[in-house]
Write a protein that holds these residues in place. Structure first.
Motif, short mmCIF file in Angstrom:
data_model
loop_
_atom_site.label_atom_id
_atom_site.label_comp_id
_atom_site.label_asym_id
_atom_site.label_seq_id
_atom_site.Cartn_x
_atom_site.Cartn_y
_atom_site.Cartn_z
N VAL A 86 -24.42 -38.84 4.98
CA VAL A 86 -23.17 -38.29 4.48
C VAL A 86 -22.89 -36.94 5.14
CG1 VAL A 86 -21.83 -37.73 2.42
CG2 VAL A 86 -23.72 -39.38 2.27
N LEU A 95 -19.03 -34.26 -3.76
CA LEU A 95 -20.44 -34.65 -3.72
C LEU A 95 -20.96 -34.97 -5.11
CD1 LEU A 95 -22.89 -34.87 -1.77
CD2 LEU A 95 -23.50 -32.55 -2.51
N VAL A 151 -17.95 -38.79 2.39
CA VAL A 151 -18.23 -38.36 1.03
C VAL A 151 -17.05 -38.60 0.09
CG1 VAL A 151 -17.44 -35.98 1.33
CG2 VAL A 151 -19.30 -36.47 -0.29
#
Length: 314
Positions: A86, A95, A151
């Motif tokens: 990521v 996140l 992400v």
């Protein structure tokens, strides 16, 4: 109450009659605590030392240890293990959503996996491709295939395939399903490759500083390596297959083109890639986000300003 067992009568006679039921109860608790403490010390080796500087009378006995059973150890999960790579910089809100979502999503599909957050900590412009190269190199030998994963893109349809792409690269976020990008050579968002196939492509080009175009160049690398690209079939959810977290009004993308970058972005990088990425790994930290494990790699990329002067703003 009449006790017929002579041993019980003897034990009962030893107890002072003035003790109440509550005092006896707490006394039992205290004795149980002492017993547990003795058991712990006797099996940890602490009781075998008489004092500091004295030799051990006997080798310490190790306490019996039973490792927690992981669901990933079940045979039904298969032999392969996925490294979710990521690329990341300053998108903590995304996140916090991504890590637990992906961990639970892949667990439901019985995909062995580990999430690597590739956090760029230098002062150069963002370089998604170089971060993926670093993530590949730092993911270790316990994984045998990778997911190049944005992400801000969350899979919602559990029919999406994240299994080992033995036949060739598998583009999960295909143009027919991605909420934004629909051209047929698009391979961004989420792309699965075996580690062998990624090495065959020499990874991704390190020349793409700023946002965009690295995926288009990688499509040409896939074709140049003679690999066939696969995409999902039978998915009925269309553009609602994924949740896109990115808010362009709040988080602007770095789309500026500096100096010769405007011309260079359309060229195929025939020399650089996995073999030429320059970086320093500042730290590696195991983290849990809402119970979902991941590894944060703090990565400082290096730039050859003579080769790619657009890696930094003037």
């Amino acid at each position: 109450m009449r006790m017929k067992n002579p041993r019980l009568l003897q034990a009962w006679s030893l107890l002072p009659r003035k003790y109440s039921v509550f005092q006896l109860f707490f006394a039992c608790l205290f004795l149980a605590f002492l017993s547990l403490l003795w058991l712990q010390l006797s099996c940890s080796g602490d009781m075998s030392q008489a004092g500091q500087g004295q030799e051990l009378v006997s080798p310490p006995k190790s306490c019996p240890f039973e490792p927690p059973v992981s669901v990933e150890e079940e045979p039904s999960w298969g032999p392969h293990r996925l490294a979710v790579l990521v690329p990341f910089r300053e998108r903590f809100e995304e996140l916090l959503v991504f890590v637990p979502h992906m961990h639970h999503f892949l667990n439901k599909k019985k995909i062995r996996h580990h999430i690597f957050v590739l956090n760029q900590v230098d002062h150069f412009r963002f370089n998604r491709a170089s971060l993926i190269n670093v993530g590949f190199l730092e993911s270790g030998n316990s994984t045998d295939y990778i997911a190049m994963h944005d992400v801000d893109l969350l899979p919602l349809n559990e029919e999406l395939d994240y299994s080992f792409p033995e036949a060739g690269p598998f583009h999960v976020a295909s143009p027919e399903l991605h909420p934004l990008y629909h051209y047929k050579t698009y391979v961004g968002g989420i792309l699965l490759l075996t580690k062998q196939h990624y090495q065959l492509c020499n990874g991704m080009s390190n020349r793409f500083w700023g946002w965009g175009r690295e995926d288009d160049e990688f499509y040409r690398r896939i074709k140049g390596a003679g690999l066939q690209l696969f995409r999902p079939s039978g998915i009925k959810t269309g553009y609602k297959t994924f949740r896109h977290l990115h808010d362009p009004a709040w988080r602007k993308r770095d789309q500026k083109r500096i100096a010769a970058q405007k011309q260079e972005q359309f060229k195929l990088d025939r020399e650089g890639g996995l073999n030429s990425v320059r970086y320093h790994l500042d730290s590696r930290t195991l983290l849990s986000v809402a119970g979902a494990p991941c590894t944060i790699l703090n990565i400082a990329l290096d730039c050859d300003a003579a080769d790619t002067p657009w890696c930094a703003f003037d």
